[in-house]
Design a protein around this motif. Structure first.
Motif, short mmCIF file in Angstrom:
data_model
loop_
_atom_site.label_atom_id
_atom_site.label_comp_id
_atom_site.label_asym_id
_atom_site.label_seq_id
_atom_site.Cartn_x
_atom_site.Cartn_y
_atom_site.Cartn_z
N THR A 1 0.73 4.17 -2.71
CA THR A 1 0.57 5.56 -2.28
C THR A 1 1.58 6.47 -2.98
N GLN B 1 -7.85 3.74 -1.97
CA GLN B 1 -6.89 4.85 -2.12
C GLN B 1 -7.27 5.74 -3.28
N MET C 1 0.81 -1.21 0.00
CA MET C 1 0.00 0.00 0.00
C MET C 1 0.85 1.26 0.00
N SER C 2 1.98 1.25 0.72
CA SER C 2 2.80 2.48 0.72
C SER C 2 3.48 2.66 -0.63
N GLY D 1 -7.90 -2.34 -1.20
CA GLY D 1 -7.11 -1.28 -0.58
C GLY D 1 -6.70 -0.22 -1.60
N VAL D 2 -6.24 -0.65 -2.77
CA VAL D 2 -5.82 0.30 -3.81
C VAL D 2 -7.05 1.04 -4.34
N ALA E 1 -10.38 7.71 -2.52
CA ALA E 1 -10.10 8.79 -1.56
C ALA E 1 -9.39 9.95 -2.25
N ALA E 2 -8.47 9.64 -3.16
CA ALA E 2 -7.75 10.70 -3.89
C ALA E 2 -8.73 11.46 -4.80
N ASP F 1 0.54 9.57 -5.09
CA ASP F 1 0.96 10.89 -4.59
C ASP F 1 1.82 11.63 -5.61
#
Ligand code: PLP
Length: 386
Positions: free
Chosen positions: A88, A113, A84-85, A109-110, A116-117, A92
């Protein structure tokens, strides 16, 4: 007199030997773990290595990265504290407002993400039906789409996406293709060779293989400004993989080839046994000749089909949950790619609001005896159906 032969050992040999590791001072065939958080400069006040503080990396992390780069045929690999990081960092690093194309259903999870973005106005998101290259093509906007995300085989229904076809679409549109082939690690799928720009893996899974470390890997064919941007995010966020975890990852990767071979053979046996079974409505496994992704998987996963499959059980949602409860050999746990077999009711794990069949059980097939796994599912299915 020793003579060095010119022939380079096979990839499997190089990986088993962790790239022919020998510690210079002692001759040890296993690396030591160096836990330092800071490194002294030399007498000229120069740095000795490309890392001088914990957040830059370490010898063990660099070693693990070199092994994955070898597996991927990559120019460079970066390891993160989790899959996940790593994801991210890629998200990002996108410019604000970037257009991203991703599957409607994918690793939850992805997906969370990305949503959310999008909700924060960081990115614009378009989705396509997993595995459908035509739908992917329609979602991509030439000269606008920045990132195309492909997961193959794709959680939790294991749709297969043709990476070469997706790469052609991304390239024509001027977009970057990132592939998540976590379920078929790079000894099975060499995504960069098939045209991906960034190959992503949750190394927590098959690469490490023992359910004792979380790690994420990104690999590229070319080192450029974008890659440096991703590396800077890792440094500033402190999400580099730590030395102890890198050491475990190196140890795990030595047996990668053996583990995926056995897990693939076991998964094929389980899939064949339960295809058409009276208590099972459907088996999703690209290794089955009847599976819609079979032909593409056969050409891009190196003749093996991996250890991941899902079954839709007959009955109710509770029947599916009960199968997990009644298993005695499978662990009722999430994750995948370890030596031990896991079973999960995916809807419970990914949460309400995530589109997954309510009777779907995701199986991560390990390297135990296939007959034990089949017998365990048989007894659990029978008990749950009563
Ligand atoms: C596990 C997984 C991830 C996330 O990786 P972590 O190491 O758990 O952070 C991403 N994609 C897929 C397909 C996964 O299985």
């Amino acid at each position: 007199m020793t003579e060095k032969s010119n022939s380079r050992p096979a990839l499997q040999t190089r990986i088993v030997q962790a790239l022919r590791y020998i510690e210079e001072q002692s001759g040890a065939v296993v690396p030591a773990i160096q836990p330092a958080a800071t490194y002294a400069r030399d007498e000229n006040y120069d740095i000795r290595k490309p890392y001088w503080y914990r957040r830059d990396g370490s010898e063990a992390t660099a070693h693990a990265e070199a092994i994955i780069a070898e597996l991927e045929g990559a120019a460079d690999t970066l390891l993160f504290a989790s899959g996940m990081s790593a994801a991210t960092a890629v998200i990002d690093n996108l410019p604000t407002g970037a257009h991203v194309v991703a599957p409607e259903v994918m690793y939850h999870g992805v997906r969370m993400q990305l949503l959310a973005a999008e909700a924060k106005g960081r990115i614009r998101l378009s989705s396509y039906a997993a595995g459908e290259v035509d739908a992917l093509r329609s979602a991509v906007v030439p000269s606008d789409t920045a990132l195309v995300w492909v997961e193959t085989p794709n959680n939790p229904n294991w749709e297969v996406t043709d990476i070469e076809a997706a790469a052609g679409i991304a390239r024509a549109a001027g977009a970057t293709l990132i592939t998540d082939c976590t379920a078929t690690p790079p000894n099975m799928t060499r995504a960069l060779d098939l045209g991906a720009d960034i190959s992503f893996h949750s190394a927590t899974k098959y690469l490490a293989g023992h359910s004792d470390v979380t790690a994420g890997a990104l690999s590229v064919r070319t080192v450029d400004a974008r890659w440096e941007g991703i590396e800077l995010i890792r440094k500033l966020q402190g999400t580099v993989l730590q030395s102890f975890d890198a050491w475990l990852l190196i140890r795990g990767m030595r047996t990668l080839f053996l583990r995926t071979e056995k897990a693939s053979a076991n998964a094929m046996a389980v899939a064949r046994h339960f295809e058409g079974h009276p208590l099972v409505e459907r088996v999703h496994y690209p290794g089955l000749a009847s599976d819609p992704g079979h032909a593409v998987a056969a050409k891009q996963t190196n003749g093996q089909f991996g250890g991941m499959l899902s079954i839709i059980v007959k009955g109710s949602e509770q029947t599916a949950i009960d199968v997990c409860r009644y298993c005695e050999t499978f662990y009722p746990a999430t994750s995948l790619g370890g030596v031990e077999s896991l079973i999960e009711h995916r809807k419970t794990v990914s949460g309400e609001g995530f589109p997954v069949h309510p009777r779907l059980l995701r199986l991560s097939i390990g390297i135990e005896e296939a007959a034990d796994l089949i017998a365990d599912l048989e007894q659990a299915l029978k008990r749950a159906a009563r």
